[in-house]
Structure formats: structure tokens, C-alpha cells
Design an enzyme around this catalytic site. Structure first.
Site, PDB file in Angstrom:
ATOM      1  N   LYS A 195     -29.063  88.667 122.958  1.00  0.00           N
ATOM      2  CA  LYS A 195     -29.207  88.858 121.511  1.00  0.00           C
ATOM      3  C   LYS A 195     -30.051  87.761 120.872  1.00  0.00           C
ATOM      4  O   LYS A 195     -30.929  88.039 120.067  1.00  0.00           O
ATOM      5  CB  LYS A 195     -27.837  88.861 120.802  1.00  0.00           C
ATOM      6  N   ARG A 199     -18.751  90.468 114.082  1.00  0.00           N
ATOM      7  CA  ARG A 199     -18.024  90.412 115.343  1.00  0.00           C
ATOM      8  C   ARG A 199     -16.656  91.062 115.233  1.00  0.00           C
ATOM      9  O   ARG A 199     -15.945  91.148 116.240  1.00  0.00           O
ATOM     10  CB  ARG A 199     -17.815  88.947 115.746  1.00  0.00           C
ATOM     11  N   ARG A 201     -27.172  79.219 131.554  1.00  0.00           N
ATOM     12  CA  ARG A 201     -28.004  79.120 130.341  1.00  0.00           C
ATOM     13  C   ARG A 201     -28.146  77.680 129.853  1.00  0.00           C
ATOM     14  O   ARG A 201     -27.213  76.903 129.890  1.00  0.00           O
ATOM     15  CB  ARG A 201     -27.355  79.970 129.234  1.00  0.00           C
ATOM     16  N   ARG A 235     -24.534  74.592 126.459  1.00  0.00           N
ATOM     17  CA  ARG A 235     -23.598  74.734 125.342  1.00  0.00           C
ATOM     18  C   ARG A 235     -22.205  74.462 125.855  1.00  0.00           C
ATOM     19  O   ARG A 235     -21.846  74.906 126.937  1.00  0.00           O
ATOM     20  CB  ARG A 235     -23.657  76.161 124.794  1.00  0.00           C
ATOM     21  N   ARG A 284     -14.517  84.032 126.009  1.00  0.00           N
ATOM     22  CA  ARG A 284     -15.421  84.660 125.039  1.00  0.00           C
ATOM     23  C   ARG A 284     -15.657  86.130 125.373  1.00  0.00           C
ATOM     24  O   ARG A 284     -15.758  86.968 124.476  1.00  0.00           O
ATOM     25  CB  ARG A 284     -16.748  83.892 124.994  1.00  0.00           C
TER      26      ARG A 284
END
Ligand code: AMP
Length: 237
Positions: free
Chosen positions: A15, A90, A126, A158, A169
Site C-alpha cells: 500500500k 482500518r 522491509r 520499523r 498486526r
């Protein structure tokens, strides 16, 4: 009509990467609620201290706070021609609040679909730029890149991309966010895109979907504008 795009899909679907590309392509701002919250945490603001613990465990920040943050952001003048929302809504209350803020028939809703196993793999490798928050190209991370291709800043992981938090998550996504697909599915401007394709192909498919919706008869947005053109209600500079 403004081009108001909502990016749906699980964490790691792409996204953020695609929102940045779409923003550049269409000349509208990408609005990432995750980036806004991370900036607040980094800057040590009051907001940052309120949300840090929730983010660190992979949970969702409360709806009222998120809705207020987005309401303020969408009232800024740079959204006059549209926006790409990444990370909001969300939850069902957030989706309802967004519909009340904009011309709901004018939302282009893009769902990027990627299977769960692939998401865990992507998220745990990531890296993002510590300075400009850009998401690093996974291929260059694999080749050992340590600095941001855009600004030269240091690439970091992150704190919520660690595997244990990633699993939480993904569970939160399944529970709270995935049901939004049913909320949006019947709208003429809802599209699901295969997020397993290479990033350029994903971008091409999204742009084609959006351009198709804007074409006469393609979606519901150009046929029957629900509100007259002009500044959004409450838009300020
Ligand atoms: P993201 O960068 O979109 O993955 O967001 C990172 C974290 O910020 C999430 O795991 C949540 O803790 C928080 N967050 C971002 N957007 C929202 C939202 N719309 N509602 C609730 N929490 C959010």
C-alpha cells in the site's frame, strides 16, 4: 471531481509503495496515517507519547483519535484535487466517518491482495528510511543497501516489523480491517488487485483500474456527482 483514493490490504501488501507512486502520477498527496503517527512518536509530541505503546504491540490506535487526525489532514488545501489514503480506514467506524467527510460515491477503493505467508516474509525484511520514511526497494536491500535511494538517509527496520509484532498486526488486520472489504465490495469503484505481481505491474493494474473508473460509465464517480465541484466543506489553507 477530486480523485480520492483509498488503499486497502494487509500490512506488507504494498500500500505504501503504491500510494507514493500514485500520488506522484496523479499529482495528489499520499496520506499515510502510519507515517503521521511514526513522525509524532519520533518528534516526541503529546500525540506520539499517546500512541507509541499501542503501535509497538501492533494494535490499533483508537477510532476517535484516528478520525480526528484524518479529518484535520483532509481539510488541508493540498487535498483539493484528491488524495491517496494509506492505512485509513482500518475499522468499520473509521470507514463510516470517512464516508461522511468526503463524497462517498467518489471514493476509488483499491484492495491489494497478498497471501499471509508472503506478508510475513516481506515485512520482516522491509527497511524504511529513518529520515524521509521512504520504503526501500526490497531488491536493493537484498543486495545489501544501507542508505535511502531518495535522500541518502539510513535504512532501518520499523520496530513493529519484527516477526512477533508482524503476526499480531496480521491478526488485527484479519479481525478489524478485512471486514471492510464487505463494506466496500458492492461499490462500482471497488477493485481488487493481485499484489503478488512485480511492483510495476501492480502499479499499472491500479492506474488502469482508476482510469477506468473515471471513464464515462466506468464507475459511479463522473456520472452523478453528489456534491457540486469546489472546495471541500471546511477546507482551509
Ligand atoms: P502502518 O504504517 O499503516 O502499518 O501503521 C502502523 C501502526 O500505526 C499500526 O499498526 C497502528 O498501530 C497505527 N495506525 C495507523 N493507521 C491507523 C488507523 N487508521 N487506525 C488505527 N491505528 C492505526
Amino acid at each position: 471531481m477530486p480523485l480520492d483514493i483509498v488503499m486497502l490490504g494487509p500490512p506488507g501488501a504494498g500500500k505504501g509503495t503504491q500510494a507514493a507512486r500514485l500520488a506522484k502520477h496523479y499529482g495528489i498527496p499520499a496520506i499515510s496515517t502510519g507515517d503521521m503517527l511514526r513522525e509524532a512518536v519520533q518528534a516526541g509530541t503529546d500525540l506520539g507519547s499517546r500512541v507509541k505503546a499501542v503501535m509497538d504491540r501492533g494494535d490499533l490506535v483508537g477510532d476517535d483519535l484516528m478520525i480526528e487526525i484524518v479529518r484535520e489532514r483532509l481539510a488541508r488545501a493540498d487535498t483539493a484535487n484528491g488524495f491517496v489514503l494509506d492505512g485509513f480506514p482500518r475499522t468499520r467506524p473509521q470507514a463510516g466517518a470517512l464516508d461522511a467527510m468526503v463524497n462517498e460515491g467518489g471514493l476509488s477503493i483499491i484492495d491489494i491482495a497478498v497471501p499471509a505467508e508472503e506478508l510475513v516474509r516481506r515485512l520482516s525484511s522491509r527497511r524504511i528510511c529513518r529520515d524521509c520514511a521512504a520504503i526501500a526497494d526490497p531488491a536493493s536491500v537484498e543486495r545489501g543497501a544501507t542508505s535511502c535511494a531518495t535522500c541518502g538517509g539510513m535504512l532501518v527496520q520499523r520496530s513493529d516489523d519484527r516477526e512477533q509484532v508482524v503476526r499480531e498486526r496480521l491478526a488485527v488486520y484479519e479481525r478489524n480491517t478485512k471486514p471492510l472489504l464487505d463494506y466496500y465490495r458492492d461499490r462500482p469503484s471497488f477493485r481488487t488487485i493481485d499484489g503478488l505481481q512485480p511492483p510495476d505491474a501492480v502499479f499499472g493494474a491500479i492506474a488502469e483500474a482508476i482510469d477506468g473508473m473515471a471513464a464515462p460509465g466506468g464507475g459511479d464517480k463522473v456520472r452523478t456527482p453528489l456534491v457540486p465541484e469546489g472546495p471541500r466543506p471546511g477546507a482551509a489553507g
